[in-house]
Design a protein around this motif. Structure first.
Motif, mmCIF file in Angstrom:
data_model
loop_
_atom_site.group_PDB
_atom_site.id
_atom_site.type_symbol
_atom_site.label_atom_id
_atom_site.label_comp_id
_atom_site.label_asym_id
_atom_site.label_seq_id
_atom_site.Cartn_x
_atom_site.Cartn_y
_atom_site.Cartn_z
ATOM 1 N N ALA A 483 -9.701 13.181 33.731
ATOM 2 C CA ALA A 483 -10.024 12.204 34.781
ATOM 3 C C ALA A 483 -11.007 12.766 35.799
ATOM 4 C CB ALA A 483 -8.746 11.757 35.480
ATOM 5 N N CYS A 491 -15.343 17.595 38.850
ATOM 6 C CA CYS A 491 -15.474 16.834 40.104
ATOM 7 C C CYS A 491 -15.387 17.770 41.314
ATOM 8 C CB CYS A 491 -14.349 15.803 40.169
ATOM 9 S SG CYS A 491 -14.200 15.007 41.773
ATOM 10 N N GLY A 493 -14.999 16.725 44.357
ATOM 11 C CA GLY A 493 -14.163 16.148 45.411
ATOM 12 C C GLY A 493 -12.694 16.085 45.025
#
Ligand code: HEM
Length: 554
Positions: A483, A491, A493
């Motif tokens: 994800a 990712c 963040g």
């Protein structure tokens, strides 16, 4: 009069005999001419159609989907789009053991390899990272919306942005800014808004409210501005609608033959016209943010947000970054920070509605953590409706909530599919041969539904699968739980997103029960992020003191 096929055969033979023609001395064209003269066109069409259908059907066994002349697998894709594209894709991928090659229509540039096999994911995201850039095709397709921003950049352009963002995101100042801005947004905007809805028994679209919250939040931390989108009167923000429209219409390009969308763009018609108009509105917003920031900098205001950092930097030629590039940074960060967390939270609340026992466990954990962290806590301090604000260390200790959010992201990843293009001939660990230039799409959505990764109960919402025996959260390999992507493009963040989601979720759950309206349709929208197509219409019920007391007595 119609004949059946066997009758037809004897009919042709008889005709051949009566015309004194033998098949041996008859050339191919005269045979065709003869057949056209004597066999009914209707019958020939039926026979040809049956032959084609049979062949297409047989190809399904080997290739996963029927392959039709000229159209390739397009009819199946169109069917998928009219139902739930991600479910349809998952069904095909799982049937094909995790990888299959999509063959699009002639001259449509839609051919690609689709995969959800964790071995392939590790190979393309980490082991052979440099052989799998985003690639020219995908960058070009998303160029109008994302420009050269971090999501749509490769090589040095990507590396430079990643380094700058990573430094900023790991700084203490940034961490403080995120905690402060969230505290303010949740307590001064989100909770008063929800409280007024409860008082008026008003139905709200929780997805819309959460999108507003994360939009304000990302603008505050990335550009140092507060657009005020989550104010209690829910102001109309044309940017928000335009942005959603732009991500939806951009996604449509991936399932439209390239020549077709380019032609439509050239003529400025249909979906492409919509895209152009929405991008214009998105640009207006980004330009106003950049102008404001530039004026403030000229007046020597001391700012340290991400946009200001980029404004102070120089590009590879020693020049200040252009306004166009600063616009790309804004748009990419809004996509990264606004949509992902809010859609994840929407799916999470829907899953809680379906699984009230999980909601109870989260509530119990919130109370337990707060109680254990605050010695001598007075009851009035935790009374429902009070201004109790969670502390960062409390949020971090909420392992069950962390697990429940991860479980929601496993089943409903905010970025449901992602893409790459291979720049040399390679072979995937599962044996699939990829020639240079092959487009690869990996379905994160499918991975959460694979028994081979998560076991027989993979479709169930079970936060417990993320917990060790001592109740602590246990992370999973990024190539099984993708994800947040994995490898060098993981990712940036992620930590912030978990903090933000946990803070907002705990603040809501501690005060309210979130009840989705009966018969409200919950389906994903086809866009770059997994929005709920019809939003999430809910009623909120205030928890009474006894409910919370129960856990404080334990
Ligand atoms: C639930 C929340 C989030 C999820 C599921 C998520 C997921 C992802 C995914 C899948 C990617 C890879 C995209 C790609 O390369 O195509 C990504 C990249 C990225 N994310 Fe997140 N994200 C979330 C929240 C955030 C937030 C809140 C921020 C920042 C404010 C953020 C910043 C970024 C950045 C800068 C990248 C680009 C990394 C790179 O390409 O090197 N994300 N995220």
């Amino acid at each position: 009069m119609h004949h059946n096929i066997s009758n037809n055969h004897s009919f042709i033979v008889t005709k051949l005999a009566t015309n004194n023609i033998t098949t041996t001395n008859m050339n191919f064209f005269s045979l065709i001419f003869f057949l056209l003269q004597h066999v009914h066109i209707f019958e020939l069409t039926i026979a040809t159609a049956m032959f084609i259908a049979l062949r297409a059907w047989r190809s399904k066994r080997h290739h996963g989907l029927p392959i039709w002349p000229i159209l390739g697998m397009l009819p199946s894709l169109l069917y998928g789009i009219t139902t739930n594209l991600y479910e349809w894709l998952s069904e095909v991928l799982i049937r094909q053991n995790g990888t299959f090659t999509f063959q699009g229509p002639w001259f449509a540039s839609l051919d690609c390899v689709l995969t959800s096999d964790p071995r392939n994911l590790e190979y393309l995201l980490k082991t052979k990272f440099s052989s799998f850039p985003k690639g020219r095709f995908f960058r070009y397709t998303l160029r109008d919306l994302l420009g050269n921003g971090i999501f749509n950049a490769d090589k040095e352009a990507w590396q430079r942005q990643r380094k700058t963002v990573s430094l900023e995101f790991h700084s203490t100042m940034f961490r403080n800014l995120t905690a402060e801005s969230l505290l303010e947004l949740v307590h001064k905007r989100l909770l008063p808004l929800l409280e007024s809805c409860v008082n008026k028994s008003r139905v709200i679209d929780l997805q819309d409210v959460l999108l507003r919250l994360t939009f304000d939040n990302v603008c505050m931390i990335a550009f140092g501005v507060d657009p005020g989108c989550s104010q209690p009167h829910l102001p109309d923000i044309p940017f928000a609608t335009a942005f959603e429209d732009a991500t939806e219409t951009s996604m449509r390009r991936f399932i439209t033959p390239v020549w077709m969308w380019k032609f439509m763009r050239h003529l400025n018609v249909g979906v492409e016209k919509r895209l152009k108009e929405s991008i214009e509105k998105v640009d207006e917003f980004a330009e106003s943010v950049i102008m404001t920031r530039k004026k403030e900098l000229a007046l020597q205001h001391d700012k340290s947000d991400l946009l200001t950092v980029f404004m102070r930097l120089k590009d590879e030629n020693g020049m200040a970054y252009s306004d166009k590039f600063l616009r790309d940074i804004c748009v990419n960060f809004i996509l990264a920070g606004r949509d992902t967390s809010s859609v994840a939270l929407s799916w999470f609340f829907w899953l809680l509605h379906m699984n009230p026992q999980v909601e109870e466990k989260i509530l119990a954990e919130i109370c337990r953590v707060v109680l254990s962290q605050r010695e001598g806590l007075k009851k009035e301090e935790v009374v429902v409706g009070s201004c109790l604000a969670f502390r960062p260390e409390e949020i971090k200790k909420m392992d069950y909530l962390h697990a429940a959010l991860s479980e929601a992201l496993r089943l409903y990843p905010s970025v449901p599919v992602d893409h790459k293009e291979v720049v040399e001939d390679v072979t995937f660990p599962d044996g699939t041969v990829l020639l240079k230039g092959t487009k690869v799409i990996y379905s994160i959505y499918t991975m959460g539904r694979m028994e081979s990764i998560w076991g027989k109960d993979c479709k169930e919402f079970k936060p417990e699968r993320w917990l060790r025996e001592n109740g602590h959260f246990m992370s999973e390999s990024a190539y099984k739980f993708t994800a947040f992507n994995g490898g060098p493009r993981l990712c940036l963040g992620k930590d912030f997103a978990y903090y933000q989601m946990k803070y907002a979720a705990a603040s809501i759950i501690f005060r309210y029960r979130v009840k989705v309206l009966e018969n409200h349709p919950v389906v994903p929208k086809l866009a770059l992020t997994l929005y709920m197509k019809h939003g999430l219409k809910v009623n909120l019920q205030r928890r009474d003191a006894a409910e919370i007391d129960k856990y404080f007595k334990v």
